[in-house]
Design a protein around this motif. Structure first.
Motif, PDB file in Angstrom:
ATOM      1  N   TRP A 163      -2.914  14.997  -6.092  1.00  0.00           N
ATOM      2  CA  TRP A 163      -1.796  14.072  -6.215  1.00  0.00           C
ATOM      3  C   TRP A 163      -1.098  14.239  -7.552  1.00  0.00           C
ATOM      4  N   GLY A 171      -2.359  19.390   0.278  1.00  0.00           N
ATOM      5  CA  GLY A 171      -3.624  19.476   0.988  1.00  0.00           C
ATOM      6  C   GLY A 171      -3.629  20.601   1.991  1.00  0.00           C
ATOM      7  N   THR A 185      -1.519  10.345   6.369  1.00  0.00           N
ATOM      8  CA  THR A 185      -2.512   9.476   5.748  1.00  0.00           C
ATOM      9  C   THR A 185      -2.941  10.043   4.409  1.00  0.00           C
ATOM     10  N   THR A 186      -3.168   9.174   3.449  1.00  0.00           N
ATOM     11  CA  THR A 186      -3.493   9.619   2.099  1.00  0.00           C
ATOM     12  C   THR A 186      -4.802  10.383   2.023  1.00  0.00           C
ATOM     13  N   SER A 187      -5.735  10.078   2.898  1.00  0.00           N
ATOM     14  CA  SER A 187      -7.059  10.694   2.822  1.00  0.00           C
ATOM     15  C   SER A 187      -7.053  12.184   3.124  1.00  0.00           C
ATOM     16  N   ARG A 188      -5.988  12.695   3.710  1.00  0.00           N
ATOM     17  CA  ARG A 188      -5.944  14.110   4.087  1.00  0.00           C
ATOM     18  C   ARG A 188      -5.415  15.010   2.975  1.00  0.00           C
ATOM     19  N   TYR A 189      -5.103  14.434   1.824  1.00  0.00           N
ATOM     20  CA  TYR A 189      -4.520  15.205   0.730  1.00  0.00           C
ATOM     21  C   TYR A 189      -5.489  15.248  -0.446  1.00  0.00           C
ATOM     22  N   ASP A 190      -5.610  16.441  -1.011  1.00  0.00           N
ATOM     23  CA  ASP A 190      -6.627  16.690  -2.027  1.00  0.00           C
ATOM     24  C   ASP A 190      -6.126  16.484  -3.448  1.00  0.00           C
ATOM     25  N   GLU A 235       0.837  -1.200   0.000  1.00  0.00           N
ATOM     26  CA  GLU A 235       0.000   0.000   0.000  1.00  0.00           C
ATOM     27  C   GLU A 235       0.879   1.259   0.000  1.00  0.00           C
ATOM     28  N   ARG A 236       0.247   2.347  -0.393  1.00  0.00           N
ATOM     29  CA  ARG A 236       0.945   3.626  -0.379  1.00  0.00           C
ATOM     30  C   ARG A 236       1.260   4.025   1.054  1.00  0.00           C
TER      31      ARG A 236
END
Length: 119
Positions: free
Chosen positions: A109, A96, A102-107, A41-42
């Protein structure tokens, strides 16, 4: 608005490489590097704010990798030294509004750049 990563390639163990990430269109509060090893995983590598301060690193790269940012160029860099085969991965830059590993906090890529460490 987009991020463009570059600088990946093939490097021998204990070698160095510098990645770049240019942000086009706007400035974000936080910028980060993530990587995705083959079959995994990333994962978070490190982050910095828009002034190039408040940098944070994953334990696996502390002391070997350095994140910097040149505001006038809207560009973030990842200087990687003492590279090991375990650092082989696709490296992504992200942007972000808040720093987090965590990847979910970045808008936004970038497209990713391949780094291969091998003799």
């Amino acid at each position: 608005v987009q991020l463009q990563a570059s600088g990946g390639g093939l490097v021998q163990p204990r070698g160095s490489l510098r990645l770049s990430c240019v942000a086009y269109g706007r400035t974000f509060v936080t910028y980060a590097w993530f990587r995705q090893p083959p079959g995994k995983e990333r994962e978070f590598v490190g982050s910095t704010n828009w002034l190039g301060r408040n940098t944070n690193y994953a334990d696996s790269v502390k002391g070997r990798f350095t994140i910097s940012r040149v505001n006038t160029k809207n560009t973030m860099y990842l200087q990687m030294n003492s590279l090991e085969p375990e650092d082989t991965a696709v490296y992504y830059c992200a942007a972000g509004g808040s720093a987090a590993p965590t990847t979910s906090r970045y808008d936004l890529w970038g497209q990713g750049t391949q780094v291969t460490v091998s003799s």
